[in-house]
Motif scaffolding. Structure first.
Motif, PDB file in Angstrom:
ATOM      1  N   THR A 179      40.189  14.518  64.103  1.00  0.00           N
ATOM      2  CA  THR A 179      42.133  14.735  64.256  1.00  0.00           C
ATOM      3  C   THR A 179      42.575  14.483  63.421  1.00  0.00           C
ATOM      4  O   THR A 179      43.881  15.237  63.158  1.00  0.00           O
ATOM      5  CB  THR A 179      42.158  14.583  65.796  1.00  0.00           C
ATOM      6  OG1 THR A 179      41.797  13.620  66.030  1.00  0.00           O
ATOM      7  CG2 THR A 179      41.223  15.532  66.506  1.00  0.00           C
ATOM      8  N   TYR A 180      42.572  13.702  62.464  1.00  0.00           N
ATOM      9  CA  TYR A 180      42.707  12.367  61.569  1.00  0.00           C
ATOM     10  C   TYR A 180      42.665  13.577  60.453  1.00  0.00           C
ATOM     11  O   TYR A 180      43.784  13.446  59.733  1.00  0.00           O
ATOM     12  CB  TYR A 180      42.936  11.697  61.818  1.00  0.00           C
ATOM     13  CG  TYR A 180      43.295  10.478  60.326  1.00  0.00           C
ATOM     14  CD1 TYR A 180      44.268  10.415  60.630  1.00  0.00           C
ATOM     15  CD2 TYR A 180      42.415  10.478  58.766  1.00  0.00           C
ATOM     16  CE1 TYR A 180      44.664   9.764  59.091  1.00  0.00           C
ATOM     17  CE2 TYR A 180      42.891   9.834  58.339  1.00  0.00           C
ATOM     18  CZ  TYR A 180      44.372   9.318  57.246  1.00  0.00           C
ATOM     19  OH  TYR A 180      44.655   8.927  57.186  1.00  0.00           O
ATOM     20  N   LEU A 181      41.605  14.336  60.067  1.00  0.00           N
ATOM     21  CA  LEU A 181      41.529  14.943  59.162  1.00  0.00           C
ATOM     22  C   LEU A 181      42.052  16.395  58.978  1.00  0.00           C
ATOM     23  O   LEU A 181      42.649  16.596  58.233  1.00  0.00           O
ATOM     24  CB  LEU A 181      39.591  15.651  58.982  1.00  0.00           C
ATOM     25  CG  LEU A 181      39.205  14.138  58.157  1.00  0.00           C
ATOM     26  CD1 LEU A 181      37.474  14.477  58.599  1.00  0.00           C
ATOM     27  CD2 LEU A 181      38.775  13.587  57.229  1.00  0.00           C
ATOM     28  N   VAL A 217      35.497  19.481  74.966  1.00  0.00           N
ATOM     29  CA  VAL A 217      36.971  18.673  74.519  1.00  0.00           C
ATOM     30  C   VAL A 217      37.282  18.725  73.248  1.00  0.00           C
ATOM     31  O   VAL A 217      38.268  18.490  72.866  1.00  0.00           O
ATOM     32  CB  VAL A 217      36.386  17.471  74.699  1.00  0.00           C
ATOM     33  CG1 VAL A 217      37.215  16.078  74.681  1.00  0.00           C
ATOM     34  CG2 VAL A 217      35.541  17.354  76.492  1.00  0.00           C
ATOM     35  N   ARG A 218      36.339  18.600  72.237  1.00  0.00           N
ATOM     36  CA  ARG A 218      36.639  19.149  70.975  1.00  0.00           C
ATOM     37  C   ARG A 218      37.436  20.425  70.968  1.00  0.00           C
ATOM     38  O   ARG A 218      38.692  19.703  69.687  1.00  0.00           O
ATOM     39  CB  ARG A 218      35.292  19.474  69.896  1.00  0.00           C
ATOM     40  CG  ARG A 218      35.458  19.213  68.553  1.00  0.00           C
ATOM     41  CD  ARG A 218      34.007  19.156  67.602  1.00  0.00           C
ATOM     42  NE  ARG A 218      33.596  20.228  67.991  1.00  0.00           N
ATOM     43  CZ  ARG A 218      32.332  20.109  68.288  1.00  0.00           C
ATOM     44  NH1 ARG A 218      31.868  19.018  68.083  1.00  0.00           N
ATOM     45  NH2 ARG A 218      31.569  21.598  69.189  1.00  0.00           N
ATOM     46  N   ALA A 219      37.345  21.320  71.437  1.00  0.00           N
ATOM     47  CA  ALA A 219      38.031  22.213  71.017  1.00  0.00           C
ATOM     48  C   ALA A 219      39.835  22.544  71.576  1.00  0.00           C
ATOM     49  O   ALA A 219      40.412  22.224  70.635  1.00  0.00           O
ATOM     50  CB  ALA A 219      37.872  23.351  72.069  1.00  0.00           C
ATOM     51  N   MET A 220      40.344  21.226  72.696  1.00  0.00           N
ATOM     52  CA  MET A 220      40.994  20.861  73.258  1.00  0.00           C
ATOM     53  C   MET A 220      41.929  20.101  72.580  1.00  0.00           C
ATOM     54  O   MET A 220      42.976  20.391  72.005  1.00  0.00           O
ATOM     55  CB  MET A 220      40.905  21.119  74.458  1.00  0.00           C
ATOM     56  CG  MET A 220      41.989  20.895  75.204  1.00  0.00           C
ATOM     57  SD  MET A 220      43.658  22.009  75.966  1.00  0.00           S
ATOM     58  CE  MET A 220      42.309  23.170  76.677  1.00  0.00           C
ATOM     59  N   ALA A 221      41.228  19.422  71.525  1.00  0.00           N
ATOM     60  CA  ALA A 221      41.517  18.164  70.738  1.00  0.00           C
ATOM     61  C   ALA A 221      42.480  18.626  69.726  1.00  0.00           C
ATOM     62  O   ALA A 221      43.182  18.404  69.383  1.00  0.00           O
ATOM     63  CB  ALA A 221      40.558  17.041  70.434  1.00  0.00           C
ATOM     64  N   GLU A 223      43.441  21.722  69.698  1.00  0.00           N
ATOM     65  CA  GLU A 223      44.590  22.628  69.658  1.00  0.00           C
ATOM     66  C   GLU A 223      45.645  21.165  70.204  1.00  0.00           C
ATOM     67  O   GLU A 223      46.998  22.214  69.719  1.00  0.00           O
ATOM     68  CB  GLU A 223      44.169  23.753  70.957  1.00  0.00           C
ATOM     69  CG  GLU A 223      43.080  24.490  70.955  1.00  0.00           C
ATOM     70  CD  GLU A 223      43.974  25.283  69.983  1.00  0.00           C
ATOM     71  OE1 GLU A 223      44.825  25.539  70.472  1.00  0.00           O
ATOM     72  OE2 GLU A 223      42.742  26.493  69.823  1.00  0.00           O
ATOM     73  N   CYS A 224      45.074  20.393  70.845  1.00  0.00           N
ATOM     74  CA  CYS A 224      46.889  18.991  70.783  1.00  0.00           C
ATOM     75  C   CYS A 224      46.797  19.343  69.734  1.00  0.00           C
ATOM     76  O   CYS A 224      48.046  18.670  69.178  1.00  0.00           O
ATOM     77  CB  CYS A 224      45.762  19.023  71.647  1.00  0.00           C
ATOM     78  SG  CYS A 224      46.368  18.853  73.696  1.00  0.00           S
TER      79      CYS A 224
END
Length: 421
Positions: A179-181, A217-221, A223-224
């Protein structure tokens, strides 16, 4: 974009036999390859064919399992024999296997940091490359060490809290870097991952039954992290300190200038290492659309940074950019309790709003009129009525008449006047 593996694949039945001979379950083999257990089932039954980098990794793993299966029976036969010394065939087999592993390890080295910015660097296939020394973090969600085997009853005996903590410890460190990328912000990356796991804890029965909880969880992260509402937060309008290295700063700026869909596809394929079908499914796009996004994203990066034209070099640069920030996720109990507090807050807020709405409705019903009252019509102007005349000063004629009337004696009987006693 896909290619057949370099090593020949055995038949589907032989694939299953090699896995069972190594005492591996489908889930363990899938974790090594980086796919789901359903994908491994399809490969072993012949319903699907391994392709791309995952297929190459699967073929190499089967080849290694075949080599181990060839060496192990010879060793066992040497131990079971009356001669305590191993046979020359077993010793030569062990030496040849050790030599092959050593040659493969020496040929898989990543580019040095000092070569950064000096043009394209040749990097071998990262699917067979281990994590380099000095970089303990990776972008893919996989354990750093091989987990111990546990019986099925031990797995099913996990409580929801323990299962959630295990999933968080397995996925959170890599998700924060991914998510940082996507965002280029450290605090936003942590918040997105924590929010994704809080939503997962609220919907834990659904997540626990999913065949790929890490992907959920990766897809939700993602999206957020890519939500457009973040631009309205005043705290996120201030710039964060950039990475210390000039090349890392240029790569981060180039990533942030890509459209969100291109950036997400690039991180999933070149960063995490998913295949094109998995990338297309996670981004809710067709495989052709995922290919187009990936090609355009690579072209845009290569236009700004020509040394990233090689996909393998791009992968290692992404790993370095995510690893240099030393991002750390919160502890699982903290995230779980934070999600529970958030759920309680919004539940109480919904209850308070409902009570206020019910009270307002009851007050309106109590004070509302019980019969119809016609509205008062607006006033109308009446025509033909003379305006009232106010008394004014007397004219000369009126004054003379008043004096005459006062001087003359009144007719009629005398007026009675009261007499004093």
């Amino acid at each position: 974009m896909t290619q057949s593996p370099a090593l020949p694949l055995p038949p589907p039945k032989e694939r299953r036999r090699l896995r069972e001979a190594a005492s591996l379950t489908r889930a363990q083999l899938a974790s090594r390859v980086g796919v789901t257990s359903e994908t491994v089932r399809g490969w072993e039954t012949g319903r699907s064919t391994p392709r791309g980098r995952k297929g190459e990794k699967y073929a190499r793993l089967l080849h290694d399992l075949g080599d181990e299966a060839e060496v192990t029976p010879r060793q066992e036969s040497a131990v079971d024999s009356d001669d305590p010394e191993p046979s020359p065939e077993a010793a030569s087999a062990r030496r040849s296997a050790r030599a092959r592993r050593k040659a493969a390890a020496t040929g898989r080295k990543r580019p040095a940091a000092k070569d950064r910015g000096r043009g394209p660097v040749t990097v071998p296939d990262r699917s067979r490359t281990p994590v380099p020394h000095g970089h303990r973090v990776i972008l893919a969600e996989r354990p750093r060490t091989k987990p111990p085997r546990r019986p099925d009853d031990a797995v099913t005996a996990l409580t929801p809290d323990q299962a959630f903590d295990a999933l968080y410890a397995f996925c959170a460190p890599a998700l924060v870097r991914q998510t940082y990328l996507l965002t280029g912000r450290r605090e936003l990356a942590r918040e997105s991952v924590e929010r994704a796991f809080q939503i997962a804890w609220q919907r834990w029965p659904e997540v626990a039954r999913d065949r790929d909880p890490a992907g959920w969880v990766r897809a939700m992260a993602y999206e957020c992290a890519l939500s457009p509402w973040h631009r309205l937060r005043p705290r996120l309008r201030l710039p964060e300190p950039p990475p210390p290295d000039a090349f890392d700063r240029a790569l981060r700026d180039a990533l942030l200038k890509l459209p969100p869909s291109y950036r997400r596809t690039l991180v999933l394929y070149d960063g995490v290492g998913l295949g094109l079908p998995e990338t297309a499914a996670e981004t809710e796009a067709s495989t052709r659309a995922a290919v187009n996004r990936l090609v355009h994203a690579r072209e845009a990066l290569a236009e700004r940074l020509p040394e990233l034209a090689d996909p393998e070099t791009l992968h290692w640069r992404l790993v370095e950019l995510a690893s240099i920030e030393r991002l750390r996720a919160a502890k699982p109990p903290v995230v779980r309790r934070g999600g529970e507090r958030r759920a309680r807050f919004w539940t109480r807020a919904a209850i308070a709003f409902t009570v206020a709405l019910i009270g307002t409705t009851a007050l309106t019903v109590r004070t509302a009129p019980t019969h119809y009252e016609p509205p008062v019509p607006p006033g109308e102007t009446v025509q033909g009525v003379p305006p009232p005349v106010a008394p004014g000063p007397l004219s000369e004629k009126e004054q003379k008449l008043r004096a005459k009337l006062r001087q003359e004696q009144q007719g009629g009987p005398d007026r009675l006047l009261p007499q004093p006693r």
